[in-house]
Structures are given as C-alpha cells and as structure tokens.
Design a protein around this motif. Structure first.
Motif, mmCIF file in Angstrom:
data_model
loop_
_atom_site.group_PDB
_atom_site.id
_atom_site.type_symbol
_atom_site.label_atom_id
_atom_site.label_comp_id
_atom_site.label_asym_id
_atom_site.label_seq_id
_atom_site.Cartn_x
_atom_site.Cartn_y
_atom_site.Cartn_z
ATOM 1 N N ASP A 148 1.106 -1.624 0.327
ATOM 2 C CA ASP A 148 0.043 0.124 -0.187
ATOM 3 C C ASP A 148 0.669 1.350 0.022
ATOM 4 O O ASP A 148 0.473 2.653 -0.290
ATOM 5 N N TYR A 149 2.199 1.551 0.598
ATOM 6 C CA TYR A 149 2.868 2.701 0.774
ATOM 7 C C TYR A 149 3.853 3.358 -0.859
ATOM 8 O O TYR A 149 3.410 3.697 -1.293
ATOM 9 N N VAL A 150 3.912 1.420 -1.531
ATOM 10 C CA VAL A 150 3.939 1.743 -3.194
ATOM 11 C C VAL A 150 3.189 2.779 -3.680
ATOM 12 O O VAL A 150 2.734 3.534 -4.469
ATOM 13 N N MET A 151 1.534 1.667 -3.432
ATOM 14 C CA MET A 151 0.504 2.299 -4.052
ATOM 15 C C MET A 151 0.155 3.937 -3.597
ATOM 16 O O MET A 151 0.022 4.919 -4.619
ATOM 17 N N VAL A 152 0.203 4.264 -2.454
ATOM 18 C CA VAL A 152 -0.301 5.294 -2.336
ATOM 19 C C VAL A 152 1.070 6.479 -2.604
ATOM 20 O O VAL A 152 0.872 7.583 -3.013
ATOM 21 N N LYS A 153 2.265 5.952 -2.875
ATOM 22 C CA LYS A 153 3.120 7.064 -3.449
ATOM 23 C C LYS A 153 3.260 7.117 -4.887
ATOM 24 O O LYS A 153 3.609 8.282 -5.594
ATOM 25 N N SER A 154 2.403 6.743 -5.567
ATOM 26 C CA SER A 154 2.138 6.472 -6.728
ATOM 27 C C SER A 154 0.772 7.356 -7.155
ATOM 28 O O SER A 154 1.085 8.062 -8.113
ATOM 29 N N LYS A 155 0.702 8.083 -6.110
ATOM 30 C CA LYS A 155 -1.107 8.613 -6.447
ATOM 31 C C LYS A 155 -2.147 8.510 -7.012
ATOM 32 O O LYS A 155 -3.178 8.204 -6.795
ATOM 33 N N PHE A 156 -2.068 6.894 -7.087
ATOM 34 C CA PHE A 156 -3.598 5.819 -7.709
ATOM 35 C C PHE A 156 -4.088 5.068 -6.324
ATOM 36 O O PHE A 156 -4.059 4.050 -6.388
ATOM 37 N N TYR A 157 -4.709 5.940 -5.657
ATOM 38 C CA TYR A 157 -5.749 5.550 -4.405
ATOM 39 C C TYR A 157 -6.276 6.915 -4.347
ATOM 40 O O TYR A 157 -6.501 8.362 -4.469
ATOM 41 N N ASP A 158 -7.596 6.795 -3.345
ATOM 42 C CA ASP A 158 -8.012 7.546 -3.443
ATOM 43 C C ASP A 158 -7.843 8.593 -1.402
ATOM 44 O O ASP A 158 -8.351 7.612 -0.926
ATOM 45 N N PRO A 159 -7.428 9.735 -1.132
ATOM 46 C CA PRO A 159 -7.075 10.177 -0.105
ATOM 47 C C PRO A 159 -7.887 10.197 0.425
ATOM 48 O O PRO A 159 -7.742 10.285 1.708
ATOM 49 N N ASN A 160 -9.336 10.644 0.122
ATOM 50 C CA ASN A 160 -10.557 10.828 0.739
ATOM 51 C C ASN A 160 -10.969 9.725 1.252
ATOM 52 O O ASN A 160 -11.699 10.384 2.575
ATOM 53 N N SER A 161 -10.323 8.787 1.219
ATOM 54 C CA SER A 161 -11.932 7.478 1.185
ATOM 55 C C SER A 161 -10.673 6.641 2.118
ATOM 56 O O SER A 161 -10.981 5.466 2.484
#
Length: 243
Positions: A148-161
C-alpha cells in the motif's frame, strides 16, 4: 480485436533502466465473454496494462532503491490473469497476479475511474512481486502495508476514503493501517521504509525498528498512536486484496 484473440496471451519485452534485466510481461484475459472480462477489454485493455506494468516495475525499483540486478528479485516473466473469482480483488501466487473479473465489473462506472482503480491495484500487487519479505518470515500485514505504501506513493488511490493516520489496533494490521504507520516511521528517519525492505531480504526481525529508529517497535507504535489521538480503526474503502 476478436474474441478468439482475447483468449491468447499478449506479451511485451521492455527494456529495464540502468542495466537491470528486462522483465517479460504477459497479460491474459481468461474470461473475455464474461461481463468483467468484457469491461476489462473495453475500458482497460491489454495494451494499457502492458505499458503500465513496465512503468510500475520501474517505479517500484526506484522507490526501493534497487538500481542493479544484485539488488532486485529475479523475475524473468510476470503474468497477469483476468480470471473468474470473487473472494478477493486480486492476489499473487509466485510471479503471477490474478485479478478478479467480477470485481472489475463492480469498479466505478466511469471508464477513467475504472482504469484508475485497476492501476492502483496493479501498483499494490506488483509490489508484492518485487518486495522482500524475509523469505516469508515478515508479518503478512507488514508486506501488505509496504504494498500500500508504494500504491500511495504512486498517487493511484483515493485519499478521501483511505485510512486515516493513527487508525488501527496493531502496527501490522496491514493495508492502510500499516501504511500510515510506515509513513510515520519515515517522518522519524527519512527512507525508513526503503531501509526496512532492504533488511528483509533474507529474514525479518522486529529489532530492525530499533536498529533504524533507536527505539523498540512497541514504543514506536505507542508514540504513533499518542500523536494521532488513538484514532479508531478506519477501514479503507478501496477494494481489499488477498495476498
């Protein structure tokens, strides 16, 4: 492209940066006649997936600071299968990523959002392929958190949820809970998560936290929880993955 072609595997051999051995990427839609498989072909597609696998692979090597073959896992061929299962969004086995076609069908209705969701899942799952796990000795929740850390770094996730900082009851609950804890550890020592992944090449030990941060793991977790007011568990609204 006709249905007959959709049964075939498509592959692309792409050059890796900085002298790293190339990885062959193969994407196979095993269910082109099912709704999820049809949606994959229409809104995501094999060419997009292949192109992004190369981008994601290089992103992971860069995040983990793995510039040479000696630093990385040997993965000659990485397969992605779009398949019929419903007990997980996606999961890895060996050097294979399996993505649920029925859950692709349930992605957000907008094509761009569907592609965005799929890409985030690919960042997570491909991290599982290339990360170190202490040859299976690392807690599963930790490897999920690093993915998930790599996914978050990629910005391909929804920060609001996504999971809020401070959430969770254990540091190794996985996914967003562990990812947010790793971000906190990064704030204590720049590059902590990368250094932890490197230490986990052959074996995992809780003492790595002390070696890197000068504090035992339990203390780091307690101080993290205090900083954020012991936020209750907040489940991410992103699809869960099975590892």
């Amino acid at each position: 492209m006709g249905n007959l072609c959709n049964f075939l595997s498509f592959f692309l051999l792409l050059a890796a940066p900085q002298g790293l051995s190339a990885v062959k990427y193969i994407v196979t839609n095993t269910v082109p006649n099912q709704p999820g498989g049809q949606r994959f072909d229409k809104e995501i597609g094999v060419p997009y997936t292949l192109q992004n696998m190369d981008i994601i692979n290089k992103f992971i090597w860069n995040i983990f600071e793995q510039p040479t073959n000696a630093d990385t896992k040997t993965v000659p061929v990485l397969n992605v299968y779009i398949s019929d299962f419903i007990d997980a969004t996606a999961y890895t086995n060996g050097d294979n990523i399996n993505v649920s076609a029925p859950i692709i069908q349930s992605y957000p209705p907008e094509p761009d959002r569907a592609k965005f969701t799929f890409t985030g899942i690919m960042y997570h799952e491909m991290t599982h392929i290339f990360q170190w796990s202490g040859i299976g000795t690392a807690p599963g929740g930790l490897t999920e958190g690093i993915a998930d850390y790599v996914m978050v770094k990629s910005k391909f996730y929804d920060p609001n949820s996504y999971t809020r900082p401070g959430a969770g009851n254990r540091w190794d609950e996985g996914h967003g809970v562990t990812e947010r804890f790793l971000e906190y550890c990064d704030s204590l020592r720049k590059g902590f998560t990368v250094a932890l992944n490197k230490k986990m090449r052959y074996v995992y030990n809780d003492n790595y936290f002390f070696e890197l941060l000068g504090k035992p793991l339990d203390q780091v977790w307690r101080e993290y929880k205090v900083k954020y007011g012991n936020v209750p568990v907040s489940q991410s609204k992103l699809p869960h993955t099975k590892y």
